[in-house]
Enzyme design. Sequence first.
Site, PDB file in Angstrom:
ATOM      1  N   TRP A 589       0.830  -1.210   0.000  1.00  0.00           N
ATOM      2  CA  TRP A 589       0.000   0.000   0.000  1.00  0.00           C
ATOM      3  C   TRP A 589       0.865   1.260   0.000  1.00  0.00           C
ATOM      4  O   TRP A 589       0.529   2.273   0.601  1.00  0.00           O
ATOM      5  CB  TRP A 589      -0.988  -0.016   1.174  1.00  0.00           C
ATOM      6  CG  TRP A 589      -1.716  -1.322   1.276  1.00  0.00           C
ATOM      7  CD1 TRP A 589      -2.063  -2.160   0.256  1.00  0.00           C
ATOM      8  CD2 TRP A 589      -2.169  -1.978   2.461  1.00  0.00           C
ATOM      9  NE1 TRP A 589      -2.705  -3.288   0.717  1.00  0.00           N
ATOM     10  CE2 TRP A 589      -2.783  -3.209   2.073  1.00  0.00           C
ATOM     11  CE3 TRP A 589      -2.126  -1.649   3.817  1.00  0.00           C
ATOM     12  CZ2 TRP A 589      -3.338  -4.088   2.991  1.00  0.00           C
ATOM     13  CZ3 TRP A 589      -2.685  -2.541   4.727  1.00  0.00           C
ATOM     14  CH2 TRP A 589      -3.278  -3.746   4.319  1.00  0.00           C
ATOM     15  N   HIS A 590       1.988   1.187  -0.725  1.00  0.00           N
ATOM     16  CA  HIS A 590       2.903   2.320  -0.870  1.00  0.00           C
ATOM     17  C   HIS A 590       2.978   2.747  -2.337  1.00  0.00           C
ATOM     18  O   HIS A 590       4.055   3.062  -2.837  1.00  0.00           O
ATOM     19  CB  HIS A 590       4.308   1.940  -0.382  1.00  0.00           C
ATOM     20  CG  HIS A 590       4.405   1.717   1.090  1.00  0.00           C
ATOM     21  ND1 HIS A 590       5.540   1.189   1.686  1.00  0.00           N
ATOM     22  CD2 HIS A 590       3.532   1.944   2.094  1.00  0.00           C
ATOM     23  CE1 HIS A 590       5.345   1.101   2.988  1.00  0.00           C
ATOM     24  NE2 HIS A 590       4.134   1.551   3.261  1.00  0.00           N
TER      25      HIS A 590
END
Length: 655
Positions: A589-590
């Site tokens: 989730w980056h």
Amino acid sequence: MRNICGSLFSNKKTLKDLIIFASIFGLAIIICCALVVFGATINKNAAETDKCATETVGVTDGLISNLFSTINAAKCELSKPELWPKDYGKVALTTQLDAYDFVIVGAGSAGSVVASRLSDNPKLNVLVLEAGGDPPLEAEIIGLSSTLHRTKYFWTDYAERNQNCCQAMKDEKCYWPRGKMIGGTGEVNGNIFLLGHPNNFDRWVLSGNDGWSWQEIQKIYKRAIKQMPNQLNSQGRLILNNFDPLENYDELTEMIFNATNELGFPQINNTIDGIKIGYTQNILATVDNGLRMSTGKTYLAKVERIRTNLHVIKNALATKIHFSGQGKATAVEFILQDTYKFRVKVNKEIILSAGVINTPKLLLQSGIGPHAHLQKVGVPLIKDLKVGQNLHDHGMLPLMLKFGQDIALPIKPTDMQSIFDFFTQQKGALAASYTLMGFINSKNFSSLNTEPNLHLVSHTLKAKGDPGSFSFLGIKDELVQLFELQTQNFTLLQIMGSLLLPKSRGSVMLRTSDPTAPPLIINNYGNHTEDRVTLLQYVRYVQKLVETKSFRKYDLELVHVPIPECDRIAYDTDEYWYCYVKYFFISSWHGVGTCKMGPIKDTTAVVDARLRVHGVKGIRVIDASIMPDISSGNTNGATIIIAEKGAQMLQEDWS
């Protein structure tokens, strides 16, 4: 009600006495507190009282009632509306919206910073459009924010199937959550603040982006953490502190540090000057006194209520940017509360801070993107640019190890004592985190002077019967069940490995011309051979940890996760682990990169070094999507600094 809450909460002496009382009465009172926290109603009528085994003369009932009131008052204080900006949407529904100098799309980690800094100048009027509303209390409580996944507070999207990753997940699709509220993903992330490695930013400069060197990033950071009043009455700042330590993690910390020391890795005391090879638990985070400090709170909300030139409209989904005949952005179209359509005029610039997925999606919906793709979905072309390309992410690969010997286990965040500690003092497991992490170079474990390419981002203990992230992340039920059968009698150590320098690239595109349709995400994790090789080296590194004296003391063993396809291959061969990677290499989730920053000669670039969209006027992108290459470490920190620098550019250009 708010005044009552405030009055009760401010009674420090009463709170202290009640805490002492609670320690005497112990578990019975704490159980009652837990019931109050989770919304249970205590029926005080005579019928209920008769169920108690022992009579009272009323003093005990009064003390318990006061305790309930105090905890409920604390809850009120933590969730009061004044923490967040007012909603100008109510005004918009009754009066015509005026034109604004600037319209910012997104009130997340980046947009909140830009709005605060721009509105420093009282001569500029600023509107922020946020697709979500205020964060719920669970977002403020660090230990509970993960419970918000797949609720209305998230953009819950999934990538297309990919044979090289996420095969273990339900429907074999990578999960792409992002925060949908004031503060954005900064309201639900792990709060970690890492800027990265100096080379990250110096490489941006070498690719043609002047002004983005590590030295410049450091200057912006130092300005962000200070309150810097000036002639424009600048407000808002970056609030950073260390997490409170989780109880009973000292034994695990000692084990990890001893093992990594055996392998030659030093302890790192400071990551702000740039990450380096080694291990640390001294990580700064966007927290204060046990509470989350997102930029939605510390920048945007701090100034909105004291400024007349800044408005925020919540639950406003931006759907299209309108242009004049000269290619100048003139208005933003949005849907309010899923019902009402608005168009707001813009005098100077539109700032897109909607994130790595929604920013390119809005540009594509507005006709800025690859010509062939826009033609396919029926969107008229405004400018042919590589919008939505260059999507990349660190990704993460979980490994589980089981203990043969006992180790101290931490208190669970949802234990009654944890609940009581948090609501009376903002302490305990709900306010704490374990941030021990490592940075290594997989190509040369023994060299300390190289740039890290692997981030061992998490070392967490899981009690017997706890499947850890395998359940939380959305792994297929049948795989979770097989895993639990193997591990139900063992305490587990979970280690997450992330690529700091991923080579694989994906894209974000439109499914249809309907702006309310979900995006088409192709993430391509693990497509590049070098990424798979680095992940294999990560597995081999963890196996080296297992061989250390420190790990052998606890009889730690790498768990062989049952995967029918992979189990047809000889276990522990390179081929076996490549199979494991394609199942369990998932999103961290980056995500970054979908509006790549670069000079006009770079045909893959979307914005220039001053974050202006190439070929059109009046649009800038200020969020993680401008990164040409990802920063090393959790990306929220770098995104906040990008926002500070972007806001500085706007101030310079429009002073």
